[in-house]
Design a protein around this motif. Structure first.
Motif, short mmCIF file in Angstrom:
data_model
loop_
_atom_site.label_atom_id
_atom_site.label_comp_id
_atom_site.label_asym_id
_atom_site.label_seq_id
_atom_site.Cartn_x
_atom_site.Cartn_y
_atom_site.Cartn_z
N ALA A 149 77.93 -5.50 13.67
CA ALA A 149 78.14 -4.20 13.01
C ALA A 149 79.35 -3.50 13.62
CB ALA A 149 76.90 -3.34 13.14
N ARG A 150 79.53 -3.63 14.91
CA ARG A 150 80.70 -3.03 15.55
C ARG A 150 81.98 -3.68 15.02
NH1 ARG A 150 79.28 0.35 19.56
NH2 ARG A 150 77.19 0.12 20.47
N ARG A 151 81.91 -4.96 14.71
CA ARG A 151 83.09 -5.62 14.15
C ARG A 151 83.42 -5.04 12.76
NH1 ARG A 151 87.15 -6.54 12.96
NH2 ARG A 151 88.30 -8.49 12.64
N LEU A 152 82.39 -4.72 11.99
CA LEU A 152 82.63 -4.08 10.70
C LEU A 152 83.27 -2.70 10.88
CD1 LEU A 152 79.41 -4.92 8.63
CD2 LEU A 152 81.66 -6.01 8.50
N VAL A 153 82.83 -1.97 11.90
CA VAL A 153 83.42 -0.67 12.19
C VAL A 153 84.90 -0.82 12.52
CG1 VAL A 153 83.46 1.20 13.89
CG2 VAL A 153 81.28 0.46 12.91
N GLU A 154 85.22 -1.82 13.33
CA GLU A 154 86.62 -2.06 13.69
C GLU A 154 87.47 -2.34 12.45
OE1 GLU A 154 86.62 -5.28 16.42
OE2 GLU A 154 85.56 -4.18 17.99
N GLU A 155 86.90 -3.05 11.50
CA GLU A 155 87.65 -3.47 10.32
C GLU A 155 87.71 -2.39 9.24
OE1 GLU A 155 89.94 -6.04 8.00
OE2 GLU A 155 89.27 -6.32 10.08
N PHE A 156 86.63 -1.64 9.05
CA PHE A 156 86.51 -0.80 7.86
C PHE A 156 86.44 0.70 8.12
CE2 PHE A 156 84.66 -4.94 6.52
CZ PHE A 156 85.58 -5.24 5.53
N TRP A 157 86.45 1.13 9.37
CA TRP A 157 86.49 2.57 9.66
C TRP A 157 87.87 2.97 10.12
CZ3 TRP A 157 81.63 4.75 12.61
CH2 TRP A 157 80.51 4.65 11.78
N PRO A 158 88.42 4.05 9.66
CA PRO A 158 87.84 4.90 8.60
C PRO A 158 87.88 4.19 7.25
CG PRO A 158 90.07 5.60 9.09
CD PRO A 158 89.73 4.55 10.10
N GLY A 159 86.87 4.45 6.44
CA GLY A 159 86.80 3.79 5.15
C GLY A 159 85.44 3.89 4.51
N ALA A 160 85.25 3.12 3.44
CA ALA A 160 84.10 3.26 2.55
C ALA A 160 82.92 2.37 2.97
CB ALA A 160 84.50 2.95 1.12
N LEU A 161 82.62 2.37 4.27
CA LEU A 161 81.48 1.62 4.78
C LEU A 161 80.52 2.57 5.49
CD1 LEU A 161 80.00 -1.08 5.54
CD2 LEU A 161 81.31 -0.98 7.69
N THR A 162 79.26 2.58 5.05
CA THR A 162 78.21 3.34 5.71
C THR A 162 77.27 2.37 6.41
OG1 THR A 162 78.28 5.11 4.06
CG2 THR A 162 76.26 4.91 5.34
N LEU A 163 77.00 2.64 7.68
CA LEU A 163 76.09 1.81 8.46
C LEU A 163 74.80 2.57 8.71
CD1 LEU A 163 78.27 0.15 11.26
CD2 LEU A 163 77.29 -0.95 9.24
N LEU B 60 82.45 -11.25 8.77
CA LEU B 60 81.22 -11.63 9.46
C LEU B 60 80.98 -13.13 9.55
CD1 LEU B 60 78.76 -8.91 8.12
CD2 LEU B 60 79.99 -8.96 10.30
N GLU B 61 81.47 -13.89 8.59
CA GLU B 61 81.22 -15.34 8.62
C GLU B 61 81.74 -16.01 9.88
OE1 GLU B 61 82.70 -16.74 4.91
OE2 GLU B 61 80.84 -16.25 3.82
N PRO B 62 82.94 -15.68 10.38
CA PRO B 62 83.39 -16.29 11.64
C PRO B 62 82.49 -15.96 12.82
CG PRO B 62 85.24 -15.32 10.47
CD PRO B 62 84.01 -14.86 9.76
N LEU B 63 81.71 -14.87 12.72
CA LEU B 63 80.78 -14.50 13.79
C LEU B 63 79.42 -15.16 13.63
CD1 LEU B 63 81.48 -10.64 13.90
CD2 LEU B 63 82.58 -12.45 15.23
#
Length: 241
Positions: free
Chosen positions: A86-100, A208-211
């Motif tokens: 989830a932190r990896r998603l934050v790195e990639e998509f924040w700021p942006g249209a992702l809510t966790l 996420l797939e590489p993880l």
């Protein structure tokens, strides 16, 4: 009477941000633009203001609002046990249209509604929203609409629906995105897509797939006895979002 503030010049934007910030501090409701749709905002730590937000939308406590933040580091002030993927998603998509949707800190002195121990968090990619958040701290923000109606993508739509319940309307023009955020449940591993919005499942899985933690496609995973994909997360409707 509600007041509307334009943001077309630097001076107008400063006046709008200041007015919105002061209104939040007074426990009032503010409509502000974000990168997805317009949001209805209240101080996340003001129980009465959050309840007023829910009442204005015609929502119950079973649909608590998500929380917008001004920096990724604020996530750890609000949530615990955030998985590495989830932190990896934050790195990639924040700021942006992702809510966790994450496990909330139990020590937080707030009442967003019946959250079942979770909090939905997003960092918007919108200068005006971020400037307000920098001055106010985390805000409870749901889409600027009445329940059952489409989220507002301009301030006229928001004012038509919410009217006198809101003290300040910040006019940032038409929302650049116009589509709600994608919501991912990060309270379990693997995670779960609760709503597909501006970010596709395929785009999430590129990260996420590489993880080794790809997210199942909610449409493919749907089953008669499975979770209802129409259910909103504990963070509420259209986290604006």
């Amino acid at each position: 009477m509600p007041q509307r503030y334009p943001t077309s010049t630097d001076e107008e934007r400063e006046a709008a941000v200041e007015a919105a910030s002061l209104a939040i501090q007074r426990g009032e409701l503010v409509v502000l633009p974000t990168d997805t749709v317009y949001g209805l905002a209240a101080d996340a730590f003001d129980k009465d203001a959050v309840q007023e937000l829910l009442d204005s939308k015609g929502r119950g406590r079973d649909m608590p609002p998500p929380v917008l933040v001004s920096a990724p580091t604020t996530l750890d002030a609000l949530a615990v046990k955030v998985p590495a993927w989830a932190r990896r998603l934050v790195e990639e998509f924040w700021p942006g249209a992702l809510t966790l949707v994450c496990h909330a800190h139990t020590s937080l002195q707030w009442d967003l509604g019946d959250t079942r121990g979770t909090v939905a968090v997003r960092m918007p990619d919108h200068d005006v929203a971020l400037e307000v958040l920098n001055r106010t701290g985390p805000l409870a923000v749901s889409s600027a609409n009445l329940t059952g109606r489409p989220a507002a993508t301009d301030v006229d739509q928001a004012e038509e629906m919410l009217g006198d319940d809101v003290d300040i309307f910040v006019d940032g023009g038409t929302s650049p995105g116009g589509e709600a955020s994608t919501i991912v449940d990060a309270t379990t591993t693997p995670g779960r897509v609760l709503r597909v919005g501006a970010i596709s499942v395929a785009r999430l899985n590129e990260v996420l797939e590489p993880l080794g933690h790809p997210l199942p496609d909610p449409d493919a995973a749907a089953a008669p006895d499975g979770p209802d994909q129409e259910d909103e997360p504990a963070g509420g409707e259209s986290p604006a979002e």
